[in-house]
Design an enzyme around this catalytic site. Structure first.
Site, PDB file in Angstrom:
ATOM      1  N   GLY A 396       0.802  -1.212   0.000  1.00 34.82           N
ATOM      2  CA  GLY A 396       0.000   0.000   0.000  1.00 34.82           C
ATOM      3  C   GLY A 396       0.837   1.266   0.000  1.00 34.82           C
ATOM      4  NE  ARG A 398       5.377   2.625   7.735  1.00 35.80           N
ATOM      5  CZ  ARG A 398       6.541   2.003   7.876  1.00 35.80           C
ATOM      6  NH1 ARG A 398       6.807   0.919   7.149  1.00 35.80           N
ATOM      7  NH2 ARG A 398       7.443   2.444   8.736  1.00 35.80           N
ATOM      8  CB  CYS A 399       4.410  -0.948   0.596  1.00 32.21           C
ATOM      9  SG  CYS A 399       3.865  -2.103   1.866  1.00 32.21           S
ATOM     10  CG  MET A 400       3.523   1.812  -3.365  1.00 30.83           C
ATOM     11  SD  MET A 400       2.293   2.297  -4.604  1.00 30.83           S
ATOM     12  CE  MET A 400       1.140   3.260  -3.613  1.00 30.83           C
TER      13      MET A 400
END
Length: 410
Positions: A396, A398-400
């Site tokens: 999501g 945060r991951c990106m």
């Protein structure tokens, strides 16, 4: 005059000032059904729509006055500054397990390109069909022709959170768990060492990519300037957490404790930030399934002692978080609410993977309506971004992102 710090992360929620992202590129078009599992994908995304979604995500951050830097651009600029393409290329080829004449073919071919195109090809993968006709001398070359790549694509690169993480004014440049992602942190190492934005500063590396145990940024949360929370997960080894703690305690003047939280080793819970993120001073979103019915799970407090590390096991997760943040109570906002079906569905689509851009202000995927409504009901300002294709990679907002600079909390 004091030089402004190139890196500064002392919390998960301080106003985000500078962030590093990777726009999805042709590496996603080198995913085939046969190699989905080895490349860590469940499906093949539609790149054109994925790029539109990512551009919308980047614009959402820019509209909040966040400086958005692109990994591919910085890597090419750093490679130009290094003035030694061959050295970086040789290392990349070696870590791709290319040997014998094939390594020479690959090196000679890629050396013919400028820095931008070389970086693009290293990220997107190099197909055997791209290199002009070559004579095959060895048995392995003749037998291995069915495999289409000299260099595998790196389709997970748009998840810039994982290859490295900023803690304070330093960084972890991570040894990734999966072979499909291990080369990713080479680009971060290149940028920090040679890009003029970073190379003129002495940036501490708390944990390097040469470490023996895996550590990934999705498991690293900076709760405050004294406390780091690290998930022991499918992708991060407990031994890496202990080594990180020892490094921080001996070299960082501010870090006093590392919290290690144990989460189930499953793909859907691959990192701590897929089940737990900070959204405000005393508010977090959490996937309820990581705790038992009493709200317990294994958490360990690592602190410096005269004899090395002192490790204190605890079970009362919420209370531990409240103690280290010096808050009387902590509000856990359940991803998907109390319904186990909705909760599981929205967690799978990264409903708990929020990106805080300021205290009480987050970016989320639009598809997780129940989670987003619960966040708003808890007083959180929510910016929704389109996500039908981005979410196929199992990560999501945060991951990106790899936050580089946040304002310190007052």
């Amino acid at each position: 005059m004091k030089m402004e710090q190139a890196l500064n992360i002392t919390s998960e929620i301080g106003k985000l000032q500078t962030v590093l992202v990777k726009r999805p590129g042709s590496e996603l078009e080198n995913i085939t059904p046969e190699y989905l599992e080895s490349l860590l994908f469940d499906d093949i995304p539609y790149l054109k729509m994925m790029q539109k979604e990512h551009d919308f995500f980047a614009k959402t951050m820019k509209d909040s006055n966040i400086e958005v830097l692109y990994l591919e651009k910085l890597a090419a600029e750093a490679l130009r500054e290094a003035n030694n393409k061959e050295s970086f290329l040789t290392k990349m080829i070696k870590e791709s397990n290319q040997m014998d004449e094939s390594a020479l073919y690959v090196r000679d071919y890629l050396m013919s390109f400028d820095e931008e195109e070389m970086i693009r090809k290293l990220m997107s993968g190099l197909k055997k069909s791209e290199i002009p006709e070559r004579k095959k001398k060895h048995l392995n070359e003749m037998m291995d022709e069915q495999y289409p790549f000299f260099l595998d694509p790196l389709p997970n690169l748009y998840f810039t959170r994982d290859p490295a993480a900023v803690i304070g004014n330093g960084v972890t440049i991570n040894r990734m768990f999966q072979p499909a992602r291990r080369r990713e942190s080479m680009f971060i190492e290149l940028i920090l060492k040679h890009h003029p934005r970073f190379s003129n500063q002495e940036i501490p590396v708390w944990s390097g990519r040469g470490e023996p145990f895996s550590l990934e940024g999705g498991d690293e949360l900076v709760l405050n300037e004294e406390t780091v929370l690290v998930g022991v997960s499918e992708r991060t080894d407990a031994r890496a957490v202990e080594r990180l703690a020892e490094s921080l305690f001996s070299r960082s003047p501010k870090i006093k404790r590392v919290l290690a939280v144990e989460i189930p080793e499953t793909r859907s819970f691959m990192h701590l930030d897929t089940v737990f993120t900070m959204v405000n001073f005393a508010q977090f979103t959490i996937h309820p399934a990581i705790q038992n019915q009493q709200g317990e799970l294994n958490i360990y407090i690592l602190e410096k002692s005269e004899n090395g590390l002192e490790i204190t096991p605890r079970r009362d997760f919420q209370r531990v978080i409240a103690e280290v943040l010096d808050e009387p109570e902590i509000d856990f906002i359940p991803c998907g609410g109390e319904d186990v079906i909705v909760s599981a569905r929205e967690q799978w689509n990264d409903g708990a993977n929020t990106l805080a851009i300021a205290p009480g202000e987050v970016i989320t995927y639009d598809r997780n309506q129940v989670s987003n409504d619960l966040l708003r009901s808890a007083g959180i300002k929510v910016h929704e971004v389109i996500s039908s294709e981005l979410s196929r990679g199992r990560g999501g907002p945060r991951c990106m992102t790899m936050p580089l600079v946040r304002e310190n909390l007052k």
